[in-house]
Scaffold this active site. Structure first.
Site, short mmCIF file in Angstrom:
data_model
loop_
_atom_site.label_atom_id
_atom_site.label_comp_id
_atom_site.label_asym_id
_atom_site.label_seq_id
_atom_site.Cartn_x
_atom_site.Cartn_y
_atom_site.Cartn_z
N THR A 20 -13.15 -30.83 11.93
CA THR A 20 -13.84 -32.19 11.92
C THR A 20 -13.11 -33.69 11.88
O THR A 20 -13.07 -34.45 12.72
CB THR A 20 -14.94 -32.18 10.85
OG1 THR A 20 -15.69 -31.01 10.74
CG2 THR A 20 -15.68 -33.15 10.68
N VAL A 21 -12.17 -33.46 10.94
CA VAL A 21 -11.40 -34.70 10.78
C VAL A 21 -10.06 -34.87 11.80
O VAL A 21 -10.12 -35.82 12.47
CB VAL A 21 -10.77 -34.84 9.29
CG1 VAL A 21 -9.96 -36.10 9.13
CG2 VAL A 21 -11.72 -34.41 8.45
N GLU A 137 -5.95 -42.13 1.64
CA GLU A 137 -7.27 -42.82 1.57
C GLU A 137 -8.51 -42.15 1.87
O GLU A 137 -9.54 -42.02 1.41
CB GLU A 137 -7.05 -44.03 2.56
CG GLU A 137 -8.46 -44.92 2.73
CD GLU A 137 -8.52 -45.87 1.28
OE1 GLU A 137 -7.70 -46.53 0.84
OE2 GLU A 137 -9.56 -45.40 0.72
N VAL A 140 -10.53 -39.62 -0.92
CA VAL A 140 -11.58 -40.30 -1.56
C VAL A 140 -12.60 -40.91 -0.91
O VAL A 140 -12.30 -41.89 -0.38
CB VAL A 140 -10.83 -40.66 -2.75
CG1 VAL A 140 -12.08 -41.44 -3.78
CG2 VAL A 140 -9.89 -40.06 -3.55
N GLY A 142 -14.20 -40.71 1.69
CA GLY A 142 -14.07 -40.44 3.20
C GLY A 142 -13.76 -41.83 3.85
O GLY A 142 -12.50 -42.30 3.70
N ILE A 144 -14.78 -44.82 2.94
CA ILE A 144 -14.67 -46.28 2.20
C ILE A 144 -13.11 -46.45 1.81
O ILE A 144 -12.61 -45.58 1.05
CB ILE A 144 -15.59 -45.92 0.82
CG1 ILE A 144 -16.97 -45.43 1.27
CG2 ILE A 144 -15.57 -47.07 0.09
CD1 ILE A 144 -17.61 -45.18 0.26
N GLY A 195 -26.63 -28.76 8.11
CA GLY A 195 -25.25 -29.09 8.15
C GLY A 195 -24.83 -29.99 7.38
O GLY A 195 -23.66 -30.49 7.08
N ASP A 209 -15.60 -30.87 -5.97
CA ASP A 209 -15.16 -31.68 -4.97
C ASP A 209 -14.94 -32.84 -5.64
O ASP A 209 -14.16 -33.84 -5.44
CB ASP A 209 -15.97 -31.67 -3.82
CG ASP A 209 -15.67 -32.94 -2.93
OD1 ASP A 209 -14.91 -32.63 -2.04
OD2 ASP A 209 -16.54 -33.70 -2.81
N LYS A 213 -11.78 -35.83 -6.31
CA LYS A 213 -11.78 -37.14 -6.14
C LYS A 213 -11.47 -38.13 -7.46
O LYS A 213 -10.77 -39.17 -7.43
CB LYS A 213 -12.84 -37.47 -5.39
CG LYS A 213 -13.25 -37.13 -4.02
CD LYS A 213 -14.55 -36.87 -3.36
CE LYS A 213 -14.50 -36.29 -2.14
NZ LYS A 213 -15.88 -36.23 -1.66
#
Ligand code: NAP
Length: 439
Positions: A20-21, A137, A140, A142, A144, A195, A209, A213
């Protein structure tokens, strides 16, 4: 047309992980190449990539990049200036690549919160020793820019409290439960179908998760060593629709909140479903969004919010880090030199104080309420209000209480004593109540 001045040598990337990233980063660099080059002062270009399956289609053209099977090899290539780790996992190939990159004196950008929460100190020290940047960055919240906001924008402040909605899956589930009057399990199943939640959702819904963070944010906010081991994390499996309704009647919403603070020289790091007063900025964060609220001694309250996940937002954060590196910025990863990061004792439940919501289900029979009040008296917990909506005939009664300011350990002890009563059904739930204003 504005004059282009990005004649500098390109910043050449080795990108590991094309999920995805990773695919999002390539798509962003393709779409915004000229803008990124203007802002970076030089082009930012992928040169080589790595993933598990060379033949998988990823929606981006990979034919122009070199392919390597072993991601750590990217660190050793002469045609790569910066490594971008988007594989995931605290250890394994991600950590091998991170160590190899820094050992080779190359900057590293990663979105990997698990790795930074567990190994951030070691990696930051290695980056310092090599005189290169370590940036995360995207790890934490995504898209922001909260790390940048705290590390740079708020750098002149003593931060006293950092609280956030750090997991979009949990926030989506809690918001849908409230909006559609559904129980947790029904919304989870729906979120998986859409999803929004993983097939194995434990990392998200059990608060792990968010804990990763929070440990990163706390280190940056308070100048402490990242300390994932002392984060107390509780997820949202036990939150019932009835809790959300009770909270609403009392002017609150239920959110999974990660809160970090330094209190009496101890580090508070707690992830827990919490009651958030409607006047608090976190109460307005709905659906899969994330937000962080930080209190600084000179700046006051700062609120950051936006998309905490997804290809576009996360790629936005990764590429922002790359632009910094292209500009030659290489300040300390955790806002100050690793040698100066403090190691504070954790504030366990005995040291944490505040107001709490306590809910349990009991058989609807005489004497039970007297037992509950006796337990509260013995635990020295004073109650601000108690509600007991009339249960349907034959069903257990739900009892919800709000405490005055008290020690969390005392509320938990009371909840444990209540759980042991014959009349109690299931497990009592304790939720902290966030103050509307900074304590
Ligand atoms: N997804 C988000 O919205 C988001 C947001 C913030 C942070 N993050 C973080 O970003 C990182 C990546 O997340 P993601 O969602 O993009 O994960 P993903 O979709 O599962 O992608 C992971 C990628 O890593 C590759 N990979 C696995 N093992 C590898 C190895 N040994 N060598 C090289 N590549 C390997 C996989 O290859 P194959 O494709 O060939 O299997 C896949 O391309 C994680 O640390 C995650 O926590 C994600």
């Amino acid at each position: 047309m504005p004059q282009s001045n990005h004649g500098g040598a390109p910043l050449r990337l080795g990108l590991a992980g094309l999920g995805t990233v990773g695919a999002g980063v390539i798509a962003l660099l393709d779409a915004n190449a000229a803008l990124v080059a203007e802002r970076a002062g030089r082009p930012v270009e992928v040169r080589a990539v790595s993933a598990r399956d060379r033949h998988r289609s990823r929606g981006v053209d990979l034919g122009r990049f070199a392919w390597v099977d072993d991601s750590a090899e990217l660190a050793r290539r002469d045609d790569i200036d910066v490594l971008v780790e988007l594989i995931g996992g605290a250890d394994g190939p991600a950590l091998t690549l991170a160590r190899a990159a820094l050992a080779a004196g190359k900057p590293l950008v990663t979105a990997n919160k698990a790795m930074i929460a567990h190994h951030g100190l070691e990696l930051a020290a290695a980056a310092e020793a090599a005189g290169v940047a370590l940036r995360f960055e995207a790890a934490v919240a995504g898209g922001i820019p909260v790390i940048k906001g705290l590390r740079e924008g708020a750098a002149a402040n003593r931060l006293t409290d950092v609280s956030g909605i750090l997991n979009g899956t949990c926030n989506y589930i809690l918001t849908r439960m409230a909006a559609d009057g559904l129980e947790f399990a029904d919304v989870l199943a729906d979120a998986q179908a859409l999803g929004y939640a993983e097939v194995d959702p434990g990392f998200d819904i059990d608060g792990i998760d968010a804990a990763h963070k929070l440990a990163i944010l706390a280190a940056i906010a308070f100048g402490t060593r990242p300390d994932i081991a002392s984060v107390e994390a509780e997820g949202i499996r036990d939150v019932r629709l009835a809790d959300i309704r009770q909270a609403a009647d009392l002017g609150h919403v239920v959110r999974l909140v990660g809160r970090a603070a330094v209190e009496d020289g101890r580090l508070v790091q707690q992830v827990a479903p919490s009651l958030v007063p409607l006047a608090h900025p976190l109460a307005a964060i709905a659906g899969p969004l994330n937000a962080v609220v930080a209190e600084g001694d000179f700046v006051g309250r700062l609120t950051f919010s936006g998309a905490g996940a997804g290809a576009g937002p996360t790629a936005s954060a990764v590429v922002a880090d790359l632009i910094d590196i292209a500009r030659g910025e290489s300040g300390p990863a955790f806002a100050q030199a690793t040698a100066s990061l403090a190691s504070l004792p954790p504030a366990g439940a005995a040291a944490r104080t505040g107001r709490f919501y306590l809910r349990l289900e009991v058989e609807d029979r005489p004497g039970v309420l007297a037992d509950l009040t006796a337990i509260l008296r013995d635990a020295r917990v004073s109650i601000e209000s108690l509600v007991q909506p009339a249960p349907p005939a034959g069903a257990p009664a739900l009892v919800a209480m709000l405490t005055h300011d008290t020690r969390e350990a005392d509320v938990r002890a009371a909840a444990a004593a209540m759980a042991a009563l014959d009349a109690t059904r299931g497990r009592p739930l304790v939720m902290p109540i966030l103050p509307a204003h900074a304590p």
